[in-house]
Motif scaffolding. Sequence first.
Motif, PDB file in Angstrom:
ATOM      1  N   ARG A  72       0.835  -1.199   0.000  1.00  0.00           N
ATOM      2  CA  ARG A  72       0.000   0.000   0.000  1.00  0.00           C
ATOM      3  C   ARG A  72       0.872   1.252   0.000  1.00  0.00           C
ATOM      4  O   ARG A  72       1.935   1.286   0.616  1.00  0.00           O
ATOM      5  N   HIS A  73       0.387   2.267  -0.677  1.00  0.00           N
ATOM      6  CA  HIS A  73       1.128   3.522  -0.759  1.00  0.00           C
ATOM      7  C   HIS A  73       1.343   4.110   0.635  1.00  0.00           C
ATOM      8  O   HIS A  73       0.436   4.149   1.461  1.00  0.00           O
ATOM      9  N   GLY A  74       2.580   4.545   0.868  1.00  0.00           N
ATOM     10  CA  GLY A  74       2.935   5.122   2.156  1.00  0.00           C
ATOM     11  C   GLY A  74       3.317   4.100   3.194  1.00  0.00           C
ATOM     12  O   GLY A  74       3.599   4.465   4.342  1.00  0.00           O
ATOM     13  N   GLU A  94      12.569   4.513  -7.154  1.00  0.00           N
ATOM     14  CA  GLU A  94      12.675   3.173  -6.561  1.00  0.00           C
ATOM     15  C   GLU A  94      11.607   2.900  -5.507  1.00  0.00           C
ATOM     16  O   GLU A  94      11.549   1.804  -4.934  1.00  0.00           O
ATOM     17  N   VAL A  95      10.754   3.877  -5.248  1.00  0.00           N
ATOM     18  CA  VAL A  95       9.665   3.706  -4.282  1.00  0.00           C
ATOM     19  C   VAL A  95       8.704   2.639  -4.796  1.00  0.00           C
ATOM     20  O   VAL A  95       8.450   2.521  -5.993  1.00  0.00           O
ATOM     21  N   GLY A 125       4.049   7.015  -9.484  1.00  0.00           N
ATOM     22  CA  GLY A 125       3.108   7.345 -10.545  1.00  0.00           C
ATOM     23  C   GLY A 125       1.747   6.681 -10.407  1.00  0.00           C
ATOM     24  O   GLY A 125       0.785   7.093 -11.055  1.00  0.00           O
ATOM     25  N   THR A 126       1.668   5.643  -9.565  1.00  0.00           N
ATOM     26  CA  THR A 126       0.382   4.965  -9.362  1.00  0.00           C
ATOM     27  C   THR A 126      -0.320   5.424  -8.085  1.00  0.00           C
ATOM     28  O   THR A 126      -1.390   4.906  -7.752  1.00  0.00           O
ATOM     29  N   ARG A 156      -9.568   3.834  -4.786  1.00  0.00           N
ATOM     30  CA  ARG A 156      -8.892   4.615  -5.821  1.00  0.00           C
ATOM     31  C   ARG A 156      -7.457   4.997  -5.452  1.00  0.00           C
ATOM     32  O   ARG A 156      -6.791   5.704  -6.194  1.00  0.00           O
ATOM     33  N   TYR A 157      -6.980   4.527  -4.305  1.00  0.00           N
ATOM     34  CA  TYR A 157      -5.634   4.905  -3.861  1.00  0.00           C
ATOM     35  C   TYR A 157      -4.536   4.373  -4.779  1.00  0.00           C
ATOM     36  O   TYR A 157      -3.435   4.921  -4.817  1.00  0.00           O
ATOM     37  N   GLY A 158      -4.804   3.272  -5.456  1.00  0.00           N
ATOM     38  CA  GLY A 158      -3.760   2.645  -6.266  1.00  0.00           C
ATOM     39  C   GLY A 158      -2.974   1.595  -5.521  1.00  0.00           C
ATOM     40  O   GLY A 158      -1.883   1.199  -5.971  1.00  0.00           O
TER      41      GLY A 158
END
Length: 456
Positions: free
Chosen positions: A199-201, A221-222, A227-228, A238-240
Amino acid sequence: MTDPARFAAEALWTGLGRREFIRAVAAVSAGAGVVGTVSACQSGSTGSTGPSGSPSSTSSSFAILQPGQGEPSGDHYLESTPDAVLWGYVPTVHATPSLQIGSGQTVTIDAVSHEGILEDQGRDPVQYFGSHGVGQTEVLQDAIEIAQGYSRTPRNFDKDGPHVVTGPIFVEGAQPGDVLKIEILQAVPRVPYGVVSSRHGKGALARTADGGSPAGISLAEVMPPVGTDRRPDPDPMRYGNVSTFTAVQDGHGVMSYGAAEVRFPLRPFMGMMGVAYSQDTDPTAATANSIPPTVGGGNIDIRLLGVGATFYLPVFAEGALFYVGDPHMAMGDGEVALTAMEGSLRGTYRLTVCKPDSGDAPSVAYRYPFAETADAWVPIGLSDPDGSVGGQGTDLDVAMRRAVVNALDFLETDRGMDRATAYAYLSAAADFSVSQVVDRTVGVHGQVYKSHFQQN
């Protein structure tokens, strides 16, 4: 014609029950036919594919463990009903028990994985797993009920922990200052599929809160890729975020990529085993969030804690108030992407109260989590063992130092080694591994091998 190995395995399964069957199989040599059959009887196998191209997760030989089915083996049995779980939080010392048992008794718990029911997956496990070829009858009813009907605490996807936490269990005789000894007797997959999410973050390669890259890597490298990242958005779907459906076939997790697949062995264990630690009266206080582990255990994520291991926790509340959650089917040390292969398990535990000076628990365990397996003593270190009171520490160096100090204390107090020799021995022969780097509080665990201490 009946396969003799399968017939023998099924006969053992029926006659001995799950726990004794697993023990019997473990005693058979790796070349015997029954060993090759256990995964087919327990985990299922199929070469078919679901609508997304991933291997189908189910087969007629896998027994889906719906609530109440399958003859739970413990003296007591606890289901994960919406009124017996906390979603995103762990019990505080003020929590009302879901069950009371005697010291030395066993309890079987049906734990529910949070993956497949979370808000970024639609909070609808029938729809989510159905999109991967799982039939509605193969989705756990308790997962459906929690997703639809949980109301004990408000749900805030961005604030709360993800975990479905079952308990607490009041163990008679336990008082603050004691140790709760947790013997892991059973960890059986309830379904033949799991999910690994990034998950993002969050995760080892996560973007920082200010939008930058963490030290040591670039934004390129994240993971998941910047970009997603479609946050902020009022809809978590919708978080990606990325969830990788993983089938179970022949005792292995199976991930597809393109026309290929990768297979890895299952090692089921409960990522979260703990006792009440937070003193807060608010069940949704920051100190009760289910994500960071504490000296009361919780989201400890040590993959050695499978069947046959023993986990020791210091007690902070009358009755200890034991709980479980975060069931894992497999996990690599570090748990780098954020989650393990998450999948619902049925676990059975013997819970025993150990009094000070009884010799029934390692000395370190009266102040800090400690574990052992058949082969090793397992000292543990956490970067921030107070549950983020006064700030959150995520320094692996701190966790490593604490694990080494706890190992030294154990060797000096329990094994009679002088500290200088113990320090030298740890450097020469013990192993220290990263438990996980994704739970806000990070962890390190060691292995001090029992065979090194056998007397001639």
